[in-house]
Write a protein that holds these residues in place. Structure first.
Motif, PDB file in Angstrom:
ATOM      1  N   ILE A 103       0.837  -1.203   0.000  1.00 36.80           N
ATOM      2  CA  ILE A 103       0.000   0.000   0.000  1.00 36.80           C
ATOM      3  C   ILE A 103       0.871   1.253   0.000  1.00 36.80           C
ATOM      4  O   ILE A 103       1.748   1.408   0.856  1.00 36.80           O
ATOM      5  CB  ILE A 103      -0.941  -0.003   1.222  1.00 36.80           C
ATOM      6  CG1 ILE A 103      -1.886  -1.205   1.127  1.00 36.80           C
ATOM      7  CG2 ILE A 103      -1.730   1.306   1.312  1.00 36.80           C
ATOM      8  CD1 ILE A 103      -2.715  -1.439   2.360  1.00 36.80           C
ATOM      9  N   GLY A 104       0.620   2.109  -0.972  1.00 37.00           N
ATOM     10  CA  GLY A 104       1.379   3.355  -1.077  1.00 37.00           C
ATOM     11  C   GLY A 104       0.630   4.571  -0.584  1.00 37.00           C
ATOM     12  O   GLY A 104       1.189   5.435   0.091  1.00 37.00           O
ATOM     13  N   ARG A 105      -0.663   4.639  -0.935  1.00 38.14           N
ATOM     14  CA  ARG A 105      -1.489   5.770  -0.495  1.00 38.14           C
ATOM     15  C   ARG A 105      -2.814   5.256   0.067  1.00 38.14           C
ATOM     16  O   ARG A 105      -3.357   4.273  -0.414  1.00 38.14           O
ATOM     17  CB  ARG A 105      -1.772   6.738  -1.649  1.00 38.14           C
ATOM     18  CG  ARG A 105      -0.585   7.568  -2.058  1.00 38.14           C
ATOM     19  CD  ARG A 105      -0.987   8.697  -3.023  1.00 38.14           C
ATOM     20  NE  ARG A 105      -1.531   8.196  -4.273  1.00 38.14           N
ATOM     21  CZ  ARG A 105      -1.959   8.976  -5.255  1.00 38.14           C
ATOM     22  NH1 ARG A 105      -1.945  10.300  -5.122  1.00 38.14           N
ATOM     23  NH2 ARG A 105      -2.428   8.445  -6.382  1.00 38.14           N
ATOM     24  N   ILE A 106      -3.305   5.981   1.059  1.00 44.48           N
ATOM     25  CA  ILE A 106      -4.574   5.647   1.692  1.00 44.48           C
ATOM     26  C   ILE A 106      -5.479   6.864   1.571  1.00 44.48           C
ATOM     27  O   ILE A 106      -5.143   7.958   2.032  1.00 44.48           O
ATOM     28  CB  ILE A 106      -4.392   5.290   3.184  1.00 44.48           C
ATOM     29  CG1 ILE A 106      -3.460   4.086   3.344  1.00 44.48           C
ATOM     30  CG2 ILE A 106      -5.736   5.036   3.847  1.00 44.48           C
ATOM     31  CD1 ILE A 106      -2.015   4.448   3.601  1.00 44.48           C
ATOM     32  N   VAL A 107      -6.630   6.658   0.926  1.00 43.31           N
ATOM     33  CA  VAL A 107      -7.612   7.730   0.782  1.00 43.31           C
ATOM     34  C   VAL A 107      -8.715   7.451   1.795  1.00 43.31           C
ATOM     35  O   VAL A 107      -9.560   6.580   1.583  1.00 43.31           O
ATOM     36  CB  VAL A 107      -8.191   7.778  -0.646  1.00 43.31           C
ATOM     37  CG1 VAL A 107      -9.133   8.964  -0.802  1.00 43.31           C
ATOM     38  CG2 VAL A 107      -7.063   7.854  -1.670  1.00 43.31           C
ATOM     39  N   ALA A 124      -8.396  15.418  -5.578  1.00 43.95           N
ATOM     40  CA  ALA A 124      -7.564  15.413  -4.373  1.00 43.95           C
ATOM     41  C   ALA A 124      -6.351  14.506  -4.540  1.00 43.95           C
ATOM     42  O   ALA A 124      -5.259  14.798  -4.029  1.00 43.95           O
ATOM     43  CB  ALA A 124      -8.394  14.977  -3.167  1.00 43.95           C
ATOM     44  N   LEU A 125      -6.516  13.405  -5.273  1.00 43.22           N
ATOM     45  CA  LEU A 125      -5.392  12.499  -5.525  1.00 43.22           C
ATOM     46  C   LEU A 125      -4.295  13.169  -6.340  1.00 43.22           C
ATOM     47  O   LEU A 125      -3.122  12.784  -6.253  1.00 43.22           O
ATOM     48  CB  LEU A 125      -5.886  11.245  -6.249  1.00 43.22           C
ATOM     49  CG  LEU A 125      -6.583  10.193  -5.389  1.00 43.22           C
ATOM     50  CD1 LEU A 125      -7.298   9.175  -6.269  1.00 43.22           C
ATOM     51  CD2 LEU A 125      -5.588   9.499  -4.478  1.00 43.22           C
ATOM     52  N   LEU A 133       0.243  14.565   3.356  1.00 41.17           N
ATOM     53  CA  LEU A 133      -1.201  14.408   3.505  1.00 41.17           C
ATOM     54  C   LEU A 133      -1.892  15.546   2.762  1.00 41.17           C
ATOM     55  O   LEU A 133      -1.501  16.709   2.902  1.00 41.17           O
ATOM     56  CB  LEU A 133      -1.588  14.449   4.992  1.00 41.17           C
ATOM     57  CG  LEU A 133      -3.061  14.631   5.340  1.00 41.17           C
ATOM     58  CD1 LEU A 133      -3.884  13.435   4.877  1.00 41.17           C
ATOM     59  CD2 LEU A 133      -3.238  14.846   6.853  1.00 41.17           C
ATOM     60  N   VAL A 134      -2.896  15.202   1.973  1.00 42.79           N
ATOM     61  CA  VAL A 134      -3.781  16.199   1.375  1.00 42.79           C
ATOM     62  C   VAL A 134      -5.122  16.062   2.073  1.00 42.79           C
ATOM     63  O   VAL A 134      -5.697  14.970   2.123  1.00 42.79           O
ATOM     64  CB  VAL A 134      -3.940  15.995  -0.140  1.00 42.79           C
ATOM     65  CG1 VAL A 134      -4.992  16.943  -0.707  1.00 42.79           C
ATOM     66  CG2 VAL A 134      -2.601  16.204  -0.838  1.00 42.79           C
ATOM     67  N   VAL A 135      -5.609  17.161   2.638  1.00 46.24           N
ATOM     68  CA  VAL A 135      -6.835  17.118   3.425  1.00 46.24           C
ATOM     69  C   VAL A 135      -7.848  18.096   2.846  1.00 46.24           C
ATOM     70  O   VAL A 135      -7.507  19.213   2.466  1.00 46.24           O
ATOM     71  CB  VAL A 135      -6.544  17.429   4.907  1.00 46.24           C
ATOM     72  CG1 VAL A 135      -5.949  18.810   5.087  1.00 46.24           C
ATOM     73  CG2 VAL A 135      -7.788  17.284   5.766  1.00 46.24           C
ATOM     74  N   VAL A 183      -5.964  12.192   1.913  1.00 47.45           N
ATOM     75  CA  VAL A 183      -5.088  11.385   1.060  1.00 47.45           C
ATOM     76  C   VAL A 183      -3.734  11.270   1.760  1.00 47.45           C
ATOM     77  O   VAL A 183      -2.952  12.229   1.799  1.00 47.45           O
ATOM     78  CB  VAL A 183      -4.919  11.999  -0.342  1.00 47.45           C
ATOM     79  CG1 VAL A 183      -4.015  11.101  -1.202  1.00 47.45           C
ATOM     80  CG2 VAL A 183      -6.282  12.188  -1.025  1.00 47.45           C
ATOM     81  N   TRP A 184      -3.474  10.098   2.304  1.00 50.64           N
ATOM     82  CA  TRP A 184      -2.263   9.852   3.085  1.00 50.64           C
ATOM     83  C   TRP A 184      -1.203   9.122   2.266  1.00 50.64           C
ATOM     84  O   TRP A 184      -1.519   8.134   1.596  1.00 50.64           O
ATOM     85  CB  TRP A 184      -2.575   8.959   4.290  1.00 50.64           C
ATOM     86  CG  TRP A 184      -3.377   9.566   5.374  1.00 50.64           C
ATOM     87  CD1 TRP A 184      -4.738   9.491   5.550  1.00 50.64           C
ATOM     88  CD2 TRP A 184      -2.876  10.314   6.480  1.00 50.64           C
ATOM     89  NE1 TRP A 184      -5.101  10.149   6.684  1.00 50.64           N
ATOM     90  CE2 TRP A 184      -3.985  10.666   7.276  1.00 50.64           C
ATOM     91  CE3 TRP A 184      -1.593  10.728   6.860  1.00 50.64           C
ATOM     92  CZ2 TRP A 184      -3.853  11.402   8.451  1.00 50.64           C
ATOM     93  CZ3 TRP A 184      -1.465  11.466   8.029  1.00 50.64           C
ATOM     94  CH2 TRP A 184      -2.570  11.801   8.805  1.00 50.64           C
TER      95      TRP A 184
END
Length: 238
Positions: A103-107, A124-125, A133-135, A183-184
């Motif tokens: 796992i690379g990114r967690i939405v 957002a991605l 982190l994009v919030v 988006v973590w």
């Protein structure tokens, strides 16, 4: 702190809700509330798996029927009022990694935000790939430079920021976290789970106010229904 691996969506939905009991599966414009968020994730290019963490068997059944994966029943210690959300997401991600997932990114998507769209998640991605982190945020109604005050030790109130000489139009823009989309990067989530959200580099993704309603009470629910009917008639889920 960019991570390689798959991009997945997580949806954390607890069974207990004091503000609005059963809200996550309460019917909302033709489908249980959580189903709207599941459909948003499934409809977003770039998301390679949609996973729900819940302690509630009814939520699990609804989520599976909508196309999400529910890999386990969330442990009781992560389903209390005191349990923070970051440990819940980290628990789910670690479980998947133990099963062999890379796992690379967690939405992370809030199930009580039905007014977002798949296109919001997709945008957002793409926002600030250099961020940890994009919030999602929206422009705040109130402003600490203009009309937000705090009480001092003497019992008097004063502006949270500035000296009150700024005109409202000249005050810096401020934003409210709307909880809809996080988006973590994988490594950043692991760090934040230990040290808190603001221990990582956070970039904003600005959403309209009408899409930013978070349902916690019956009033919120009815307001969101009205907004959905006004803005999204004929555009279910998406």
């Amino acid at each position: 702190m960019t991570s390689s691996g798959r991009t997945i969506a997580t949806i954390c939905a607890r069974g207990g809700s004091k503000g609005l009991p059963g809200k996550n599966i309460r019917p909302f414009h033709g489908a249980p509330l959580i189903v709207h968020t599941i459909e948003h994730a499934l409809g977003c290019p770039g998301i390679e798996g949609v996973y729900v963490s819940t302690d509630d068997t009814q939520i699990a059944e609804v989520a599976r029927a909508a196309g999400a994966t529910v890999p386990f029943q969330r442990p009781a210690e992560l389903a209390s009022d005191e349990a923070g959300k970051l440990p819940v997401i980290e628990h789910l991600v670690k479980f998947l990694e133990a099963e062999g997932e890379d796992i690379g990114r967690i939405v992370d998507l809030q199930p009580t935000s039905p007014l977002r769209h798949s296109s919001d998640i997709e945008a957002a991605l793409k926002e600030r790939p250099d961020a940890d982190l994009v919030v999602s945020v929206c422009e705040a109604h109130d402003n600490p430079y203009f009309n937000l005050v705090e009480r001092g030790s003497d019992g008097m109130v004063r502006l949270c920021q500035g000296d009150g000489t700024l005109r409202r139009q000249a005050a810096p823009a401020v934003y409210a976290l709307n909880g809809s989309i996080y988006v973590w990067q994988r490594a950043a989530l692991a760090k934040a789970a230990r040290k808190g959200l603001w221990s990582v580099r956070v970039a904003p993704f600005v959403m309209p106010r009408w899409k930013s309603v978070d349902i916690d009470t019956l009033d919120d629910f009815e307001y969101a229904e009205w907004l959905y009917a006004r803005h999204r008639a004929g555009d279910h889920g998406g």
